[in-house]
Design an enzyme around this catalytic site. Structure first.
Site, PDB file in Angstrom:
ATOM      1  N   GLU A 121      -6.310 -11.020  -0.344  1.00 43.18           N
ATOM      2  CA  GLU A 121      -7.233 -10.338   0.576  1.00 43.18           C
ATOM      3  C   GLU A 121      -8.651 -10.234   0.007  1.00 43.18           C
ATOM      4  O   GLU A 121      -9.278  -9.175   0.065  1.00 43.18           O
ATOM      5  CB  GLU A 121      -6.675  -8.960   0.943  1.00 43.18           C
ATOM      6  N   GLU A 131       0.793  -1.238   0.000  1.00 40.01           N
ATOM      7  CA  GLU A 131       0.000   0.000   0.000  1.00 40.01           C
ATOM      8  C   GLU A 131       0.825   1.288   0.000  1.00 40.01           C
ATOM      9  O   GLU A 131       0.635   2.162   0.842  1.00 40.01           O
ATOM     10  CB  GLU A 131      -0.958  -0.031   1.201  1.00 40.01           C
TER      11      GLU A 131
HETATM   12  O1  9MR Z   1      -7.236  -7.979   8.848  1.00 43.30           O
HETATM   13  C1  9MR Z   1      -6.272  -7.203   9.515  1.00 43.30           C
HETATM   14  C2  9MR Z   1      -6.854  -6.712  10.837  1.00 43.30           C
HETATM   15  O2  9MR Z   1      -7.064  -7.784  11.709  1.00 43.30           O
HETATM   16  C3  9MR Z   1      -5.893  -5.712  11.470  1.00 43.30           C
HETATM   17  O3  9MR Z   1      -6.504  -5.139  12.611  1.00 43.30           O
HETATM   18  C4  9MR Z   1      -5.542  -4.611  10.479  1.00 43.30           C
HETATM   19  C5  9MR Z   1      -4.541  -3.700  11.129  1.00 43.30           C
HETATM   20  O4  9MR Z   1      -4.133  -2.693  10.379  1.00 43.30           O
HETATM   21  O5  9MR Z   1      -5.003  -5.192   9.290  1.00 43.30           O
HETATM   22  C6  9MR Z   1      -5.888  -6.023   8.631  1.00 43.30           C
HETATM   23  O6  9MR Z   1      -5.326  -6.532   7.447  1.00 43.30           O
HETATM   24  C7  9MR Z   1      -5.007  -5.562   6.442  1.00 43.30           C
HETATM   25  C8  9MR Z   1      -3.824  -6.108   5.667  1.00 43.30           C
HETATM   26  O7  9MR Z   1      -2.767  -6.401   6.535  1.00 43.30           O
HETATM   27  C9  9MR Z   1      -3.395  -5.120   4.589  1.00 43.30           C
HETATM   28  N1  9MR Z   1      -4.477  -4.752   3.728  1.00 43.30           N
HETATM   29  C10 9MR Z   1      -5.707  -4.309   4.385  1.00 43.30           C
HETATM   30  C11 9MR Z   1      -6.127  -5.370   5.417  1.00 43.30           C
HETATM   31  C12 9MR Z   1      -7.457  -4.988   6.024  1.00 43.30           C
HETATM   32  O8  9MR Z   1      -7.308  -3.811   6.741  1.00 43.30           O
END
Ligand code: 9MR
Length: 405
Positions: free
Chosen positions: A283, A178
């Site tokens: 994802e 990102e």
């Molecule tokens: O699913 C993840 C969630 O449990 C965490 O709290 C969050 C923290 O920033 O990150 C989520 O996963 C993310 C992923 O690592 C990167 N792309 C977006 C995902 C959803 O936010």
């Protein structure tokens, strides 16, 4: 001749051993049927990983409770249905290196062992990300931003320590996550502000030096937006132009019911493939909940006040919405199958609806239905629909940049 000489001898009464054998046989059959059903498919239907074999890997993001067997039912689904895993959280730098030089590998080690024992393709997520990086990473002892040189050194040390620990075991890494915003500009992260755009090729270089055989990926959300797609294509070209390894672009599939348009998603998929790399759908989930106006994507900093009207399905999903969601999931899977020669992996962001991040973003405490398995660990009807699709599918003709694994 006595009549009884040609007649069959009377059937002997069943012995207790025979009765026991029959009972055991019945029990074993029942257990096998139950296992098959609870693992998510009808007894005669292939599992997801069997259905997609030879097309692309099909994976899931998993939590540490699944790895540890606390969420054992979800772990069973992973073993049965998927052939690839990615850690939802435990490999982010805030967990791996909360203090400078102090690494906590306990959970990550267990995650990797889980993948190996169960013969799963393991992806590491993620080495460099603006979010969930500990604050010390960017600060000197006086609390000021560190110099470019210091930050590069910290990046090098983090990436090398982590990647070399799992050398040959983790097959691919989300190296940078990102880094580009929806309008195609550079995200103004600390990495970008302190190092400049070079932080990306440097991260790829450090990862490659630590494990030359590992696949390396750039991963981002809302990649169907044309301006964002264009900047990612330029980034891929810049990395390749420096003779650095980059294997794939991960198109995060955080979908909603009306974003993105499938045609836009397909256009970006083709653009990434044409830039010389594989495409992965990472994802993947599909929220059915209303989003605050003009809101899409996966920007983790966004939080909105909880509002009841934005949590309409807490007592169950109405049939019409379920069917609408199925239709959209099917349309996306049709697209993935159409371009299976360009796609190396499709990964769901979670296993069952009860532990999906979607329940808590961008509003916490809602009830969403974004994944393929429900809150009772059962496959939704969509699972079978997707499996049926694989029986009809044939890819478009392979391209120069084909990505068949
Ligand atoms: O699913 C993840 C969630 O449990 C965490 O709290 C969050 C923290 O920033 O990150 C989520 O996963 C993310 C992923 O690592 C990167 N792309 C977006 C995902 C959803 O936010």
């Amino acid at each position: 001749m006595h009549p009884s000489a040609t007649a069959h001898p009377p059937t002997p009464a069943p012995t207790p051993a025979l009765v026991m054998m029959k009972l055991i046989k019945k029990l074993v059959l029942t257990i096998v049927c139950c296992l098959l059903l609870s693992a998510g498919t009808k007894p005669n239907e292939p599992t997801l990983k069997e259905a997609f074999a030879g097309k692309f890997l099909i994976g899931a993001a998993i939590t540490i409770s699944q790895v540890l067997g606390v969420d054992a039912s979800a772990a069973e689904i992973v073993k049965k249905q998927f052939n690839a895993i990615v850690p939802e959280n435990c490999m982010k730098s805030i967990y791996l290196q909360p203090k400078e030089g102090v690494f906590h590998f306990d959970e990550a080690d267990k995650f990797v062992a889980f993948g190996e024992i169960n013969n799963l393709w393991i992806t590491g997520h993620c080495l460099i990300w603006h979010s969930q990086t500990p604050a010390w990473f960017f600060r000197d002892k006086n609390g000021n931003d560190v110099s470019r040189e210091v930050l590069i050194e910290r990046m090098r040390n983090h990436i090398k320590t982590v990647v070399s620990r799992y050398k040959g075991r983790i097959k691919g890494w989300d190296v940078v996550n990102e880094a580009i915003t929806d309008d195609g500009s550079w995200r103004q992260s600390k990495f970008y502000k302190i190092i400049g755009e070079d932080f990306i090729p440097l991260a790829f270089q450090f990862a490659h030096e630590a494990d030359p055989d590992a696949e390396l990926y750039y991963n981002d959300y809302s990649t169907a937006i044309a301006a964002k797609c264009k900047s990612i294509v330029n980034l891929v070209k810049a990395i390749r132009g420096k003779n650095l390894r980059i294997d794939a672009v991960g198109m995060q599939g955080h979908l909603s019911m009306d974003f993105p348009a499938i045609a836009d998603f397909e256009r970006s998929l083709l653009a990434f493939s044409a830039s010389g790399v594989k495409v992965m759908i990472t994802e993947l989930d599909l929220t059915v909940l209303p989003l605050p106006q003009h809101f899409a994507g996966a920007d983790v900093s966004a939080k909105f006040d909880f509002k009841n009207k934005l949590n309409p399905y807490s007592n169950g999903l109405p049939k019409d919405i379920e069917l609408k969601q199925q239709k959209r999931y099917v349309a996306f899977f049709k697209l993935f199958l159409k371009h299976q020669d360009k796609i190396s992996r499709v990964t769901l962001w979670g296993v069952t609806d009860n532990n999906s991040w979607r329940n808590n973003w961008p509003i916490s405490g809602r009830t969403d239905y974004a994944l393929l398995f429900d809150r009772n660990f059962q496959p939704k009807p969509i699972v079978n629909k997707i499996i049926q699709l694989t029986k009809q599918s044939s890819a478009s003709p392979p391209t120069m940049h084909g990505a068949q694994r």
